[in-house]
Each structure stands twice: as structure tokens, then as C-alpha cells.
Design a protein around this motif. Structure first.
Motif, PDB file in Angstrom:
ATOM      1  N   SER A  53       4.295 -25.238  57.642  1.00  0.00           N
ATOM      2  CA  SER A  53       3.134 -24.446  57.235  1.00  0.00           C
ATOM      3  C   SER A  53       3.448 -23.667  55.963  1.00  0.00           C
ATOM      4  O   SER A  53       2.585 -23.511  55.098  1.00  0.00           O
ATOM      5  CB  SER A  53       2.724 -23.487  58.365  1.00  0.00           C
ATOM      6  OG  SER A  53       2.295 -24.236  59.495  1.00  0.00           O
ATOM      7  N   TRP A  54       4.656 -23.171  55.864  1.00  0.00           N
ATOM      8  CA  TRP A  54       5.175 -22.560  54.631  1.00  0.00           C
ATOM      9  C   TRP A  54       6.556 -23.144  54.369  1.00  0.00           C
ATOM     10  O   TRP A  54       7.346 -23.317  55.311  1.00  0.00           O
ATOM     11  CB  TRP A  54       5.321 -21.044  54.775  1.00  0.00           C
ATOM     12  CG  TRP A  54       4.053 -20.273  54.810  1.00  0.00           C
ATOM     13  CD1 TRP A  54       3.088 -20.312  55.771  1.00  0.00           C
ATOM     14  CD2 TRP A  54       3.611 -19.322  53.830  1.00  0.00           C
ATOM     15  NE1 TRP A  54       2.069 -19.446  55.472  1.00  0.00           N
ATOM     16  CE2 TRP A  54       2.361 -18.813  54.290  1.00  0.00           C
ATOM     17  CE3 TRP A  54       4.139 -18.836  52.635  1.00  0.00           C
ATOM     18  CZ2 TRP A  54       1.639 -17.858  53.584  1.00  0.00           C
ATOM     19  CZ3 TRP A  54       3.413 -17.876  51.940  1.00  0.00           C
ATOM     20  CH2 TRP A  54       2.180 -17.396  52.408  1.00  0.00           C
ATOM     21  N   ASN A  55       6.866 -23.423  53.118  1.00  0.00           N
ATOM     22  CA  ASN A  55       8.208 -23.885  52.752  1.00  0.00           C
ATOM     23  C   ASN A  55       9.186 -22.736  52.556  1.00  0.00           C
ATOM     24  O   ASN A  55      10.362 -22.973  52.282  1.00  0.00           O
ATOM     25  CB  ASN A  55       8.175 -24.709  51.460  1.00  0.00           C
ATOM     26  CG  ASN A  55       7.662 -26.120  51.681  1.00  0.00           C
ATOM     27  OD1 ASN A  55       7.539 -26.575  52.815  1.00  0.00           O
ATOM     28  ND2 ASN A  55       7.332 -26.813  50.607  1.00  0.00           N
ATOM     29  N   GLY A  89       5.716 -21.284  48.597  1.00  0.00           N
ATOM     30  CA  GLY A  89       5.768 -22.318  49.631  1.00  0.00           C
ATOM     31  C   GLY A  89       4.599 -22.404  50.576  1.00  0.00           C
ATOM     32  O   GLY A  89       4.719 -22.999  51.648  1.00  0.00           O
ATOM     33  N   ASP A  90       3.441 -21.866  50.207  1.00  0.00           N
ATOM     34  CA  ASP A  90       2.269 -21.894  51.081  1.00  0.00           C
ATOM     35  C   ASP A  90       1.626 -23.285  51.044  1.00  0.00           C
ATOM     36  O   ASP A  90       0.889 -23.614  50.121  1.00  0.00           O
ATOM     37  CB  ASP A  90       1.292 -20.816  50.617  1.00  0.00           C
ATOM     38  CG  ASP A  90       0.002 -20.780  51.421  1.00  0.00           C
ATOM     39  OD1 ASP A  90      -0.151 -21.584  52.351  1.00  0.00           O
ATOM     40  OD2 ASP A  90      -0.853 -19.938  51.102  1.00  0.00           O
ATOM     41  N   ASN A  91       1.887 -24.078  52.081  1.00  0.00           N
ATOM     42  CA  ASN A  91       1.305 -25.427  52.171  1.00  0.00           C
ATOM     43  C   ASN A  91      -0.092 -25.438  52.773  1.00  0.00           C
ATOM     44  O   ASN A  91      -0.788 -26.456  52.720  1.00  0.00           O
ATOM     45  CB  ASN A  91       2.215 -26.334  53.001  1.00  0.00           C
ATOM     46  CG  ASN A  91       3.501 -26.674  52.288  1.00  0.00           C
ATOM     47  OD1 ASN A  91       3.533 -26.820  51.065  1.00  0.00           O
ATOM     48  ND2 ASN A  91       4.596 -26.789  53.034  1.00  0.00           N
ATOM     49  N   ALA A 118      17.715 -17.010  59.938  1.00  0.00           N
ATOM     50  CA  ALA A 118      18.842 -16.162  60.347  1.00  0.00           C
ATOM     51  C   ALA A 118      18.436 -14.691  60.426  1.00  0.00           C
ATOM     52  O   ALA A 118      19.044 -13.911  61.171  1.00  0.00           O
ATOM     53  CB  ALA A 118      20.002 -16.339  59.371  1.00  0.00           C
ATOM     54  N   LYS A 119      17.418 -14.297  59.646  1.00  0.00           N
ATOM     55  CA  LYS A 119      16.925 -12.919  59.688  1.00  0.00           C
ATOM     56  C   LYS A 119      15.851 -12.720  60.751  1.00  0.00           C
ATOM     57  O   LYS A 119      15.169 -11.691  60.772  1.00  0.00           O
ATOM     58  CB  LYS A 119      16.369 -12.520  58.322  1.00  0.00           C
ATOM     59  CG  LYS A 119      17.439 -12.354  57.243  1.00  0.00           C
ATOM     60  CD  LYS A 119      16.807 -11.860  55.941  1.00  0.00           C
ATOM     61  CE  LYS A 119      17.865 -11.627  54.880  1.00  0.00           C
ATOM     62  NZ  LYS A 119      17.275 -11.133  53.606  1.00  0.00           N
ATOM     63  N   ASN A 120      15.683 -13.702  61.626  1.00  0.00           N
ATOM     64  CA  ASN A 120      14.724 -13.627  62.728  1.00  0.00           C
ATOM     65  C   ASN A 120      13.281 -13.620  62.237  1.00  0.00           C
ATOM     66  O   ASN A 120      12.403 -13.010  62.841  1.00  0.00           O
ATOM     67  CB  ASN A 120      14.976 -12.393  63.610  1.00  0.00           C
ATOM     68  CG  ASN A 120      14.304 -12.506  64.976  1.00  0.00           C
ATOM     69  OD1 ASN A 120      14.296 -13.578  65.584  1.00  0.00           O
ATOM     70  ND2 ASN A 120      13.737 -11.415  65.452  1.00  0.00           N
ATOM     71  N   LEU A 121      13.028 -14.324  61.140  1.00  0.00           N
ATOM     72  CA  LEU A 121      11.673 -14.456  60.627  1.00  0.00           C
ATOM     73  C   LEU A 121      11.108 -15.812  61.042  1.00  0.00           C
ATOM     74  O   LEU A 121      11.774 -16.840  60.877  1.00  0.00           O
ATOM     75  CB  LEU A 121      11.663 -14.318  59.106  1.00  0.00           C
ATOM     76  CG  LEU A 121      12.058 -12.931  58.585  1.00  0.00           C
ATOM     77  CD1 LEU A 121      12.280 -12.978  57.076  1.00  0.00           C
ATOM     78  CD2 LEU A 121      10.999 -11.895  58.943  1.00  0.00           C
ATOM     79  N   PRO A 122       9.891 -15.844  61.578  1.00  0.00           N
ATOM     80  CA  PRO A 122       9.340 -17.085  62.131  1.00  0.00           C
ATOM     81  C   PRO A 122       8.960 -18.112  61.069  1.00  0.00           C
ATOM     82  O   PRO A 122       8.694 -17.781  59.915  1.00  0.00           O
ATOM     83  CB  PRO A 122       8.087 -16.613  62.881  1.00  0.00           C
ATOM     84  CG  PRO A 122       8.236 -15.137  63.038  1.00  0.00           C
ATOM     85  CD  PRO A 122       9.026 -14.688  61.844  1.00  0.00           C
ATOM     86  N   ALA A 123       8.908 -19.367  61.509  1.00  0.00           N
ATOM     87  CA  ALA A 123       8.419 -20.471  60.681  1.00  0.00           C
ATOM     88  C   ALA A 123       7.547 -21.366  61.556  1.00  0.00           C
ATOM     89  O   ALA A 123       7.712 -21.423  62.774  1.00  0.00           O
ATOM     90  CB  ALA A 123       9.573 -21.268  60.086  1.00  0.00           C
ATOM     91  N   GLY A 124       6.596 -22.084  60.908  1.00  0.00           N
ATOM     92  CA  GLY A 124       5.664 -22.916  61.660  1.00  0.00           C
ATOM     93  C   GLY A 124       5.639 -24.355  61.208  1.00  0.00           C
ATOM     94  O   GLY A 124       5.843 -24.657  60.025  1.00  0.00           O
ATOM     95  N   LEU A 125       5.396 -25.241  62.155  1.00  0.00           N
ATOM     96  CA  LEU A 125       5.212 -26.670  61.896  1.00  0.00           C
ATOM     97  C   LEU A 125       3.720 -26.968  61.966  1.00  0.00           C
ATOM     98  O   LEU A 125       3.037 -26.566  62.910  1.00  0.00           O
ATOM     99  CB  LEU A 125       5.945 -27.500  62.946  1.00  0.00           C
ATOM    100  CG  LEU A 125       5.768 -29.019  62.867  1.00  0.00           C
ATOM    101  CD1 LEU A 125       6.440 -29.569  61.614  1.00  0.00           C
ATOM    102  CD2 LEU A 125       6.336 -29.689  64.119  1.00  0.00           C
ATOM    103  N   GLN A 126       3.196 -27.689  60.967  1.00  0.00           N
ATOM    104  CA  GLN A 126       1.764 -27.962  60.916  1.00  0.00           C
ATOM    105  C   GLN A 126       1.460 -29.433  61.184  1.00  0.00           C
ATOM    106  O   GLN A 126       2.115 -30.331  60.640  1.00  0.00           O
ATOM    107  CB  GLN A 126       1.190 -27.563  59.551  1.00  0.00           C
ATOM    108  CG  GLN A 126      -0.320 -27.498  59.535  1.00  0.00           C
ATOM    109  CD  GLN A 126      -0.839 -26.532  58.480  1.00  0.00           C
ATOM    110  OE1 GLN A 126      -1.947 -26.702  57.992  1.00  0.00           O
ATOM    111  NE2 GLN A 126      -0.068 -25.522  58.125  1.00  0.00           N
TER     112      GLN A 126
END
Length: 525
Positions: A437-439, A454-456, A477-485
Motif C-alpha cells: 500500500s505504501w513503499n 511511496g504512496d501506491n 523495526a521501529k514498530n511502524l505498520p505496513a500494508g499489503l494491497q
């Protein structure tokens, strides 16, 4: 008892229902309710078993908001009637033994969606005193299903920013996973509040990013559905030709249950006419853990490999391995002929026309009728001021104002882009296309513009009209979320629901933020 059974039978035959059985009396008011990650199913089970009732649940959520919202600043308004509504729903359940589909489910609504008796400001000073007399079409449907609007959530002013969530009416919302970082925009208040367990599920709007971006940045599920599937009437627009409203939740199942209620034709939103005959009798029937088995998933490297952050790149490659291990065939990679040129010159800026239409139809205030009136009302956000001026001066296509701006069903540029993608999907027999969702991870609030990378979300679905769902794919590693679209064909929500659910259940990437209680500031007392 006989009367209850007869009433239940009538409800089955006429309205449909979630459950129809005798319920136990709710346990003591003093028993603490564990709110963390509660789902609709969990809540309805508790109602049936008498563990707690709707009134107790609403009170628990309100107390949590008052304890923790000072840390993230996600909530703009608490609904003073929420407890009264909950009591009425408890009384109804006690008398009938019936749980409506979203009976007693507290929801949080973005502050650009009309809610009767509550401010709908779009984050602006121009609308700070606007209190709608009627609910938006989708809110009416949710209320009929038993949902309780517990609060309104902060947003990027006029939904202008995908980068951050800052408004003149409520200030800046912070990411609950690290308050130095943005929750994305513009539905950042909904994202941060649902991630923080302030309500069961939320509503956001998405012009280019604003459901999926905050969902990705807050480890949530976010559904941007097919343009035309869900009504946008009585919602403050950004660019109506792109706008979608949809659920943001902690689980695919909860988001699906909301979609099942709000999808459908609304005479006040002509675009929804296109959905007729394309909506299944139930969306929840597609919640299958094995939906990825035998599925064909394509990778759009033109997005995923566009200068990604190394950690996001690693998480994405890990997600591809997970898809494979869950039974999918991963097609690496998908090439859409002419993709680079097709995605260009898609953005149009009909804000003046759209927002002035909303002001005329709903606000009906002689002092706030035009963009110029909005500008005169002022703003505390420099970002919003610049965007207001920009949209006041430009109303057509950004790159070429001679090309008309039409909807996704009649605009030849949009249709060509969509057909190019769907033709490739057909030729490769793909069920969906995936990309991050974001790179890049969330930006720091103090550097949101320079670190907006990186905004897809903006690239495909807002222009083609196709549905795109984001699901948590892990943390940095900083505990920041990421998403799969997951991107699908038009009206392929049933397929995307299955794939997203199967991935979610097979990976369980979501985790609760470690939110610290804020000092009492009295803001929501």
C-alpha cells in the motif's frame, strides 16, 4: 416465550436477523470489559451470554476514549446520545431476543459524513457550526442495522492531505504506534482511533488514498470498493468523481459485515445505479480461510519496486512467500502494456463544483456558499490554505484542462487504464494483483511533506474505479505498520474478501499499539 418465537419468525421472513434466541441478563456493571481487539462476533456472543450489554460497552469505549485520546487526538466529538441509543437497543433485545446485523456495535465516523445532531465539519472553520438534521444514506442503513455512532473522528481538512491528518477544528492526529509519526490522511482520525480500540469499526472516505493509507499506517483492514457500489450522498466531497466511502477495521470479517450493510443503490447518488445486479445476497459467505488455495496472484513490480524502503521491500517479499505457503500461485511479475503513460494525466480537480453543490444541498447557509466563502472563513492549517487556493483557481484536469473530467464509466482515459489492467488479469487468469500500500513507512509529523514517499494508493483504483483492499503485512523495526494491497476487477469484492481474509487468518500480522494514557485535558468531558 411463544410471542417471542412468533416475532422472530416474522423478522426472519421480512427483515432478516443476526440471531434470535433467549438472552441472559448482562452481568454486573462493575465488571471491566476487555476492549482490545473486540470484534462484532465477540460482542454479539457476549450479548447472548449476558457477559455485558450495549450500554456497558458504549460506556467502556467512552471511558477509553477519554483516557487515551489526549495522546493521539483522533476524536472530534462524542455522541451525547450514544448511551441512550444503547439502552434502547438493550431493551429491544431483551423483549425480542433478536440481534440485528450490527446490533449495539459502536462505530466511529469520519467528520465529513453527515450524522444527524452531530457536527460535520470536514475539519474546517467554515463548517464548524454545521449540524445536519439527517443522517447520510449509509449512516441510515447502519443505524437500521443496529449500529451506534459513538463518535466522529478527525480528518485532514477538506480531505486535502494524504500525507497527514491536520484540521482547523481539532488539530493534528498522531499515529498510536509512535506518536511522532503521521497516521496518514485524510481518514487518519478513524484509522488511529480504531487501531487504538476506541470503537469496534470505523468509516473513512478515499479520494486517492484516504481509507487505505491510514489503514496501512495503523495496521488495519481498509476497503476501497468499486466506484458505484456504495453511496456518497450527504458526504462532504473532495473530488466526487474519485470519492469512495468504506469500512476501516481491525479484521476483514468486521469490514465485510459493514460493507454488507452499506452497499447498494441510492437515488441521491446516480453512480450507484451501476451496482444493481452486481451485489451478492451476502458478502460474509466469502469469508473463507482457504480462499488463497489455488488462487493466482500477480505482482505489479512497476509499483512494488519503485524505490522502496528496504524494510518495506523485505516485508513485501515476505508477504509473497506467505501467499505461496497459503496455497496461492504467485505470478512474478505482471506487466501492463503502456502502464506508465496510462496512469498519467488522470487527476481532475472538480472541488469547486462538488463542494459548492454540497453546501447548496445540505448546509444551506447564505454566508457559506462558495470556495471564496470558505477561504474567507479562514484556516489554521497552512497546508489546507494552499490547497484551497489551488482548487479555487483550477477546476479541470491538472495537466490538460481541455480534456473533460468524467466518471469512471464514461471517461475514456479511465476506461482505457482499467481495461489494460483487467485484460492482463484475464490473460494471466489472475484473481488479484498485489503491491505494498505504501513503499515507505509513515513519515514523521514534523517532516510530513519531505518524508511523504511511496504512496501506491493514488496510482490505480481512484482512476480506474477498481476495488482495492489493504491488509496488515507486518511492522518495521521501529514498530511502524505496513500494508499489503489486493487489487481486483470491477465489482470483484467477493474475490477480494476471500483473498484478504485468507491472508489475514494465515498470517495474523495485526497487533495492538502500546498506547499510553494521556493527562486529563477535559477536551471530551
Amino acid at each position: 416465550m411463544i410471542k417471542t418465537k412468533v416475532f422472530c419468525l416474522l423478522v426472519v421472513l421480512t427483515l432478516g436477523f443476526y440471531s434470535c434466541k433467549e438472552q441472559k441478563t448482562a452481568q454486573t456493571d462493575n465488571k471491566a470489559i476487555e476492549l482490545s481487539e473486540l470484534t462484532v462476533s465477540d460482542i454479539h456472543k457476549a450479548y447472548e451470554e449476558g457477559s455485558f450489554n450495549s450500554e456497558q460497552l458504549v460506556q467502556a469505549y467512552v471511558e477509553r476514549i477519554k483516557d487515551f485520546d489526549g495522546t493521539i487526538n483522533a476524536i472530534t466529538t462524542l455522541n451525547p446520545k450514544a448511551l441512550e441509543i444503547a439502552k434502547a437497543l438493550d431493551k429491544e433485545y431483551k423483549e425480542t431476543g433478536i440481534l440485528r446485523p450490527l446490533h449495539g456495535i459502536p462505530i466511529i465516523v469520519k467528520d465529513n459524513i453527515n450524522t444527524a445532531g452531530l457536527p460535520t465539519t470536514a475539519g474546517s472553520l467554515a463548517l464548524k457550526d454545521f449540524i445536519p438534521e439527517e443522517d447520510a444514506f449509509i449512516i441510515k442503513k447502519l443505524v437500521e442495522a443496529g449500529a451506534i455512532v459513538i463518535a466522529k473522528s478527525n480528518m485532514a481538512e477538506w480531505a486535502f492531505s494524504p500525507m497527514h491528518t491536520e484540521s482547523s477544528t481539532a488539530g493534528t492526529t498522531r499515529n498510536p504506534y509512535d506518536t511522532d509519526y503521521v497516521p496518514a490522511g485524510s481518514s487518519g482520525g478513524t484509522g488511529a482511533s480504531i487501531a487504538s480500540n476506541f470503537g469496534t469499526i470505523g468509516l473513512g472516505t478515499d479520494t486517492g488514498n484516504s481509507i487505505r493509507g491510514p489503514s496501512s499506517h495503523n495496521a488495519l483492514v481498509g476497503f476501497r470498493t468499486t466506484l458505484g457500489l456504495v453511496s456518497r450522498s450527504a458526504i462532504v466531497p473532495l473530488y466526487l468523481r474519485n470519492d469512495v466511502v468504506g469500512p476501516m477495521g481491525r479484521t476483514v470479517e468486521d469490514a465485510t459485515k459493514v460493507l454488507e450493510i452499506i452497499a447498494g443503490y441510492d437515488s441521491d447518488d446516480p453512480l450507484t445505479k451501476n451496482s444493481e445486479g452486481k451485489i451478492p445476497t451476502s458478502y460474509t459467505q466469502f469469508l473463507k480461510k482457504d480462499a488463497l488455495v489455488g488462487a493466482r496472484i500477480g505482482i505489479l513490480r512497476e509499483l512494488s519496486d519503485n524505490d522502496p524502503d528496504p524494510e518495506i521491500k523485505t516485508l513485501f517479499e515476505q508477504s509473497l512467500s506467505e501467499l505461496d505457503s497459503l496455497g496461492a500461485t504467485v505470478v512474478d511479475s505482471v506487466v501492463v502494456p503502456g502502464f506508465a503513460s496510462l496512469k498519467e494525466n488522470q487527476w481532475c480537480a472538480p472541488f469547486r463544483e462538488d463542494v459548492e453543490g454540497f453546501l447548496a444541498n445540505y448546509v444551506k447557509n447564505d454566508s457559506i456558499k462558495t470556495i471564496e466563502d470558505i477561504i474567507k472563513a479562514g484556516s489554521t492549517s497552512e497546508f489546507a490554505k494552499e490547497r484551497l487556493l489551488r482548487n479555487a483557481e483550477h477546476t479541470g484536469r491538472w495537466e490538460d484542462s481541455e480534456i473533460p473530467c468524467l466518471d469512471a464509466y464514461t471517461d475514456t482515459r479511465r476506461i482505457a487504464f482499467r481495461e489494460a489492467i483487467e485484460n492482463v488479469m484475464d490473460s494471466l487468469e489472475l484473481d488479484a494483483i498485489v503491491y505494498p500500500s505504501w513503499n515507505n513507512p509513515p513519515a514523521r509529523i514534523d517532516h510530513f511533506q519531505e518524508e511523504y514517499l511511496g504512496d501506491n494508493n493514488q496510482v490505480i483504483s481512484p482512476h480506474t474505479g477498481q476495488p482495492a483492499f489493504t491488509v496488515p503485512m507486518g511492522f518495521t523495526a521501529k514498530n511502524l505498520p505496513a500494508g499489503l494491497q489486493f487489487l481486483g476487477r470491477m465489482y470483484d469484492e467477493p474475490i477480494l474478501i476471500g483473498l484478504a481474509y485468507s491472508y489475514e487468518q494465515g498470517t495474523k500480522h495485526r497487533k495492538t499499539p502500546n498506547l499510553q494514557k494521556a493527562p486529563t485535558n477535559g477536551k471530551l468531558d
